[in-house]
Every structure is written in structure tokens, then in C-alpha cells.
Design an enzyme around this catalytic site. Structure first.
Site, PDB file in Angstrom:
ATOM      1  NE  ARG A  83      45.939  16.904  70.179  1.00 32.90           N
ATOM      2  CZ  ARG A  83      47.310  16.673  70.442  1.00 32.90           C
ATOM      3  NH1 ARG A  83      48.046  16.500  69.294  1.00 32.90           N
ATOM      4  NH2 ARG A  83      47.626  16.535  71.626  1.00 32.90           N
ATOM      5  CE  LYS A 185      46.356  12.984  73.164  1.00 31.31           C
ATOM      6  NZ  LYS A 185      47.318  11.710  72.798  1.00 31.31           N
ATOM      7  CD  GLU A 221      50.217   9.030  64.724  1.00 30.35           C
ATOM      8  OE1 GLU A 221      51.084   9.503  65.512  1.00 30.35           O
ATOM      9  OE2 GLU A 221      49.087   9.886  64.778  1.00 30.35           O
TER      10      GLU A 221
END
Ligand code: PLP
Ligand code: COI
Length: 340
Positions: A83, A185, A221
Site C-alpha cells: 500500500r 495514505k 470512512e
């Protein structure tokens, strides 16, 4: 096994604690140096660093666990490595190969072994890998140099201790743009979440819930965690969208719900005005683990799920399965646990 330092392990919360060593590596002229452990917890960078002005900064969050048998477990670390590589590519940063990432994580955990919360305290060693663009620069362009580091600290609960339901507030703000950086991220996503998060806290909610940025009708989220719901007919449902961070915990729960609990699982739209289809709901993530959602405030309506004080039976089972794997009490699916 190294003796743990003296700490109030049962009441750690999620706070910065300076540990002894961190890994640090620099990228220059197209390659990474060998990387070292250092005791210095400060970084010294150019005033022109792209990380400071243009948000060229990515990070990860992962944990090491003291297992029941005394060994140290990492939970799916190659998923974090991959990721981070995707986040780096999105911001035009060089990537850290998976094997180097995992070796660096192991070095940091070993060097700070005394800070791993003892088995049974409910704590874990939180690891924060990050990469920033550094070097002399002023134009809006990728940096010439990069710093990659991993530091760590013992943590307990991110929201409330253990399986205690938390209430959340649907925010009017968007966390990410439709085709923006929501699935990476990157630092900027979190800078923008400070104001909605603080407005939620002021009103006594655990955090903000974000809706999809295009139609503002679907849950994306729960603060820095993904959402899941258990429908009244026992399906495990979690939102699907290109602007959600692909949570490693969420994908693990999708697997466990299906393979271990025998539930039907679905990634699909979760309409915020259709919450009555869920018997239970939760937030999931590395820091959040599984936090049961007591209720959700959406405009003038407060919708409660299972209970504001008690955790539903399926959420409990998922929590036991997930944390059981992480602490070495339950057999892990192949490849999920890497020993330090
Ligand atoms: N969503 C956001 C915005 C996050 O910051 C995190 C934390 O990493 C998650 C979800 C959960 O992801 P993971 O389960 O990989 O920790
Ligand atoms: C995590 O769950 O690791 C996160 O990154 C959440 C938050 C502390 C940013």
C-alpha cells in the site's frame, strides 16, 4: 525475550512515546542508502522540502504483537509495504521494496523490544513507516531526495478501551475528492480531516464520518477507519468506492466473516439514509482495531445500531477472531503472521 520496561500497560491510549531506536534511510541520485537505526528522534531537512509545502508525504500504520507463546507477531506487513508503494507512486515518490520494508520493520521492533506491551495487556507496538520529499526545491515538482523512516511506540486503544461502542457524526466536509488521493495514505488527507474531526469531538462524538464526495449519500470512512455493518439477515457489508483507503483490517474481516463465521459478505454502496438495514455496525483499522459503532448522527437524526453500551454478537466474534490471530491465540490464515 527481553524484559519490558515499566509502563502502565493497561492504560496506554494512542499517544506519542519516544522509544530507543528508529530506522532511517535516504534516497539520493536514484537509489536508497543502506539504512541505519538511530537514537535521534528528530529530522533535519531543507526549508525547501516538498513535504513541507506541497504535501509530498506518505505513511503507514501497522502493529507488532507480543503473542501468547512469547514470540513477536507482525500482521500482514507485506500489505502495508504494497500500500505504501501505491501511495508513493500516486505522489511520484520512489518506492521501498517489500523485502527491505519488512526487514526494516523487524529491525525497529527488535531494537525496541522492551516497549512491546506484554501479552494479555491488550496493547501492541504501533509502527509508523513514513516517507517525505526533502532537499532544496521551490517549484511544484517531485523532490530530488527522499527520507524513509520507521518509528514505533506502545499503544492501547485509539477510541475507547476494548469493545466499547462509540458514537460518530456525519460531517458536511469531504475527506477526499472523487478522483483525488482518498485511496492513498498521504498526509494531505489527514490535514483536511483535523477540522471535521475536532468538530465531532467538540460535540462528544468519537470522530467524523465522511460521505462520498460526489453524491453525499453514501458512507465512505469513519475517521481514520473503514466502516462495516452486519445486516439484519447476517451479511457483512462494507462500502465500495475509489476514494476510500483500502483497509488491511477491512479486507481481513471480509475474509474472516466469510471463511470463519460463514457470513455472506459484500462490498457495496452503504446509503446513509438506509442504516436501518444493519443490526450492528463498526469501524475497523489498525489503530481502531474493531470499534463497535453505538450510533450515527446524520443531520437531525441519531440512528442507533445494536446498543450504545453493548457490543453485538457478530462484532464480538469478529473481534475475537481478528485479535486472536494477531496475538497468536487463533490459527492464522496462511501468510498472515510474520514472526520477528
Ligand atoms: N481509513 C483510513 C482513512 C485510515 O487512515 C486507516 C488507517 O490506516 C484505515 C482506514 C484502516 O486501514 P488499515 O486497516 O489498513 O489500518
Ligand atoms: C492506522 O490505523 O494505522 C492509522 O493510520 C490511523 C490513524 C492513527 C492515522
Amino acid at each position: 525475550m527481553k524484559k519490558p520496561i515499566e509502563l502502565d500497560w493497561a492504560n496506554l491510549g494512542f499517544n506519542y512515546i519516544k522509544t530507543d531506536y528508529r530506522y532511517i534511510s535516504y534516497w539520493d541520485k536514484g537509489e536508497w542508502d543502506d539504512g541505519t537505526l538511530t537514537e535521534d528522534n528528530t529530522v533535519h531537512i531543507s526549508e525547501g522540502s516538498t513535504a513541507l509545502h506541497y504535501g509530498q508525504t506518505v505513511f503507514e500504520g501497522m502493529k507488532a504483537y507480543r503473542a501468547k507463546d512469547g514470540s513477536i507477531n507482525l500482521f500482514r506487513p507485506e500489505e502495508n509495504a504494497e500500500r505504501m508503494q501505491r501511495s508513493c507512486r500516486r505522489l511520484m515518490m520512489p518506492v521501498i521494496p517489500t523485502d527491505i520494508f519488512i526487514e526494516a520493520v523487524k529491525k525497529v521492533v527488535k531494537a525496541n523490544e522492551a516497549y512491546i506491551p506484554p501479552y494479555g495487556t491488550g496493547g501492541s507496538l504501533y509502527l509508523r513507516p513514513y516517507m517525505i520529499g526533502i532537499g532544496d526545491n521551490i517549484g511544484v515538482k517531485p523532490a530530488s531526495n527522499y527520507l524513509f523512516s520507521i518509528f514505533c511506540m506502545p499503544v492501547g486503544a485509539y477510541f475507547k478501551n476494548g469493545l466499547v461502542p462509540t458514537n460518530f457524526l456525519v460531517s458536511d466536509y469531504d475527506r477526499a475528492a472523487g478522483n483525488g488521493t482518498g485511496s492513498s495514505k498521504v498526509g494531505g488527507n489527514y490535514g483536511g480531516s483535523l477540522l471535521p474531526g475536532s468538530e465531532a469531538h467538540k460535540r462528544n462524538f468519537g470522530d467524523a464520518i465522511y460521505l462520498d464526495p460526489i453524491t453525499h449519500t453514501k458512507i465512505e470512512e469513519v475517521g481514520a477507519a473503514n466502516f462495516f455493518g452486519i445486516t439484519k439477515d447476517n451479511q457483512f457489508v462494507t462500502p465500495i468506492s475509489p476514494s476510500i483507503l483500502p483497509s488491511i483490517t477491512k479486507y481481513s474481516l471480509l475474509y474472516l466473516a466469510k471463511e470463519r463465521l460463514g457470513l455472506e459478505v459484500k462490498e457495496e454502496d452503504v446509503f446513509v439514509d438506509r442504516l436501518d438495514r444493519f443490526a450492528e455496525a463498526g469501524a475497523c483499522g489498525t489503530a481502531a482495531v474493531i470499534t463497535p459503532i453505538g450510533g450515527i448522527q446524520y443531520k437531525d437524526n441519531f440512528h442507533t445500531f445494536y446498543s450504545e453500551t453493548e457490543t453485538g454478537p457478530i462484532t464480538k466474534k469478529l473481534y475475537k477472531e481478528l485479535t486472536g490471530i494477531q496475538y497468536g491465540e487463533v490459527k492464522a490464515p496462511k501468510g498472515w503472521i510474520i514472526k520477528v
